[in-house]
Design an enzyme around this catalytic site. Sequence first.
Site: not given
Length: 403
Positions: A95, A206, A208-211
């Site tokens: 990471k 959230g 963002g992309n995932a949410g």
Amino acid sequence: MKQLDDAAAVIAFDPAVFEILRHPQRTVETTFPVKMDDGASRIFSGYRVQYSNARGPYKGGIRYHPAVDMDEVMALAFWMTIKTAVVNVPFGGGKGGVTVDPKKLSLGERERMTRAFIRSIDDIIGSKKDVPAPDVGTGPEEMAWIADEVSRLRGVADPGVVTGKPIEAGGSEGRNKATAQGGMYALQAIRAAGDVPSPARVAVQGFGNAGQWIARLLAEGGDLVVGVSDSKGGIIKEDGLDVAAVTSHKEATGSVAGFPGAKTVTNAELLTGERDILVPSALENQITAENAPRLRAKLILELANGPTTPEADAILRERGIIVIPDVLANAGGVAVSYLEWEQNRTGAHWPESEVLERLATIMSEATVAVRERALRYGVDFRRAAFILALERLSEAIKSKGWV
Ligand code: GLU
């Protein structure tokens, strides 16, 4: 480490393997100057942790967030090691991150900072060495700059040095929705075990992309998304939010907050409301010993990394709330990263249908294997996923003669 201990307490693992997995193989901290728009130069701190390459090249995203530090990057790199083993893709775990609020940078500053960070870790990354990807605060744009910077430095085009690229820069179809889509596959397989009604009432923390993607996919699948939040606030609409309209509102205003016709709520209210499914899709340590006793969800789908503290996890277990753990629930992202990397190796470009079919297979095999461990050892899905990962990591570590 507590999660690792919990899994190892269930079955006997070689202590030597265990000792290896307790330590990252390499941690790198860099500082690098960036010319800001006002002409001044600013020093940034960057990190890359190469936790384990026992199962293949190090793999994991790059995070841009003000709270990024070595501790956080190390934990995230450890989870990547577990995650790639759970979904059985030929990668290890790593990471990276930069301590910065990317929203406060101009486009030009963000590009110069990304390129400068990559120059600072160029010698340790590579398509067969360590492959970055997006994470919180980064996306396809940054990945295209990274691929370009590396190819400039080395004088060779090697798009597989990073995944999550835009399609036109060697990215894969389906990568943008991959994390959420993978979560959907895992959810579909496990949902029935949790006595979760259909349609379910869902809250997503959230956006963002995932949410955004999980809200959209759940709504398309017939569930009722009643609440969403982002770092600036949350909204609730008990008869269901129009996810596409909320997404447009966020694009226009920078937040879901203030969406017309919805009630404004705090993050705490969003988490503890009466919901069937709760989907933490933001940052770590959101479900804690403080709020876990008050959660009213039947099932938690962890699209964020590390959203539940170990203390909260114990409370949820006791309360019979099903948790689909991060290392399974959000592994669709790295699974499609693997498919992107595989396409880059041969110069292929597969249609979305093929990518999703492969993703579905990867996720369903992983989910079946996790569930099998859960039943065999009488444990929750998190410990089952860790047991599965430990089995695979142990085999790799032993076969290489590291212990
Ligand atoms: N940042 C994502 C994760 O935490 C994706 C990593 C990757 O694709 O390498 O899983």
